[in-house]
Scaffold this motif. Structure first.
Motif, PDB file in Angstrom:
ATOM      1  N   TRP A  62     -12.937  52.080 -47.197  1.00 40.28           N
ATOM      2  CA  TRP A  62     -13.009  53.398 -46.558  1.00 40.28           C
ATOM      3  C   TRP A  62     -14.303  54.110 -46.927  1.00 40.28           C
ATOM      4  O   TRP A  62     -14.965  54.707 -46.076  1.00 40.28           O
ATOM      5  N   ILE A  70      -4.714  57.389 -50.877  1.00 38.42           N
ATOM      6  CA  ILE A  70      -6.061  57.771 -50.456  1.00 38.42           C
ATOM      7  C   ILE A  70      -5.972  58.594 -49.185  1.00 38.42           C
ATOM      8  O   ILE A  70      -5.375  58.167 -48.201  1.00 38.42           O
ATOM      9  N   TYR A  90     -10.074  51.516 -51.267  1.00 32.77           N
ATOM     10  CA  TYR A  90     -10.951  52.681 -51.359  1.00 32.77           C
ATOM     11  C   TYR A  90     -12.382  52.310 -50.986  1.00 32.77           C
ATOM     12  O   TYR A  90     -13.058  53.043 -50.265  1.00 32.77           O
ATOM     13  N   PHE A 121      -7.324  51.998 -56.604  1.00 32.72           N
ATOM     14  CA  PHE A 121      -7.048  51.478 -55.267  1.00 32.72           C
ATOM     15  C   PHE A 121      -7.927  50.291 -54.865  1.00 32.72           C
ATOM     16  O   PHE A 121      -7.677  49.668 -53.835  1.00 32.72           O
ATOM     17  N   GLU A 131     -14.695  59.061 -58.029  1.00 35.08           N
ATOM     18  CA  GLU A 131     -14.695  57.815 -57.277  1.00 35.08           C
ATOM     19  C   GLU A 131     -14.464  56.615 -58.188  1.00 35.08           C
ATOM     20  O   GLU A 131     -13.843  55.632 -57.782  1.00 35.08           O
ATOM     21  N   LEU A 181     -10.779  56.388 -58.521  1.00 41.13           N
ATOM     22  CA  LEU A 181     -10.135  55.892 -57.301  1.00 41.13           C
ATOM     23  C   LEU A 181     -10.394  54.400 -57.079  1.00 41.13           C
ATOM     24  O   LEU A 181      -9.526  53.682 -56.585  1.00 41.13           O
ATOM     25  N   ARG A 189     -16.134  62.068 -47.826  1.00 41.50           N
ATOM     26  CA  ARG A 189     -15.247  61.680 -48.922  1.00 41.50           C
ATOM     27  C   ARG A 189     -14.852  62.852 -49.820  1.00 41.50           C
ATOM     28  O   ARG A 189     -13.844  62.782 -50.502  1.00 41.50           O
ATOM     29  N   THR A 195      -7.527  59.657 -45.924  1.00 42.31           N
ATOM     30  CA  THR A 195      -8.581  59.098 -45.068  1.00 42.31           C
ATOM     31  C   THR A 195      -8.634  59.743 -43.686  1.00 42.31           C
ATOM     32  O   THR A 195      -9.465  59.360 -42.861  1.00 42.31           O
TER      33      THR A 195
END
Length: 249
Positions: free
Chosen positions: A158, A91, A155, A151, A144, A147, A101, A93
């Motif tokens: 974050w 990811i 995810y 994750f 998303e 993800l 994002r 970040t």
């Protein structure tokens, strides 16, 4: 079909074809521009050159956002991945991703906004903004969803403190990885060439409609289109010869 699944299905389809579907927008914009050249309800006579450079500035801001994002991103992230589907080894970040994002889609927005404004039609520009929101909302949803599945809480934690599209500058964190010029040259050469080719196309079409004849005017936009195309072809050759191979970061 449940709305959640329908959004994902639509988003996956749009994600796979996101490099091609904007061509429909381009064709529409050219049509609006040509129509406007004939009837001139929103046609800009004085300061047209300044207006075109304002549009170019917006597009270059978008390209800069993409360059900064891609240049500092981890390997196997922030890619086009059109054929293979979505890929993410980790990811992102930090850097642009600490502000929002989806920085690449923000960059795309400004790049296409500059082109949309070339149509010199206020209603077309407003329509573009609304359609862009609907278009990329589904792509972002699908991305998303991918993800989150990969994750999980990492995810979600974050994402809970990072806005989706409008940057939160107070959250900025220095990029984790150093800037990779080779990665930028390999992945963003298309955008640079596309910007100047499209600006030349609108300029050429506008002159052809206004003069009622097809002719090639050697001006700034012509030289810019030629130069950016040459750069694209050189980088394409370098990529095929593995001269733009990225590091392992």
């Amino acid at each position: 079909m449940a709305l959640q699944r329908e959004f994902k299905t639509q988003g996956d389809f749009l994600f796979r074809n996101r490099s091609y579907l904007p061509l429909l927008f381009l064709a529409t914009g050219l049509g609006v521009f040509i129509y406007g050249e004939y009837i001139e309800p929103f046609h800009i006579e004085e300061g047209v050159d300044y207006y075109e450079f304002i549009c170019l500035g917006l597009s270059l801001i978008g390209l800069f956002i993409r360059v900064h994002t891609v240049g500092h991103s981890a390997k196997n992230t922030s890619g086009r991945n059109t054929k293979k589907g979505q890929i993410a080894d980790e990811i992102n970040t930090t850097g642009m991703y600490s502000l929002l994002r989806h920085p690449l889609y923000l960059g795309n927005f400004f790049m296409w906004l500059g082109v949309a404004m070339l149509a010199e039609n206020l209603w077309f520009t407003i329509a573009f903004i609304l359609l862009y929101w609907l278009y990329y909302e589904r792509i972002m949803y699908a991305e998303e969803n991918f993800l989150i599945e990969k994750f999980g809480d990492s995810y979600l934690n974050w994402a809970s403190k990072t806005p989706a599209f409008i940057p939160a500058f107070k959250n900025y964190t220095k990029a984790k990885y150093p800037f990779c010029l080779k990665k930028v040259l390999k992945k963003e050469k298309n955008g640079l060439a596309a910007i100047f080719l499209l600006f030349w196309l609108f300029d050429w079409v506008g002159a052809a409609v206004e003069n009622r004849s097809i002719q090639f005017e050697v001006n700034f936009w012509f030289y810019a289109a030629v130069a950016s195309t040459v750069i694209y072809l050189v980088l394409k050759i370098m990529k095929k010869r593995n001269m733009l191979k990225e590091s392992n970061i």
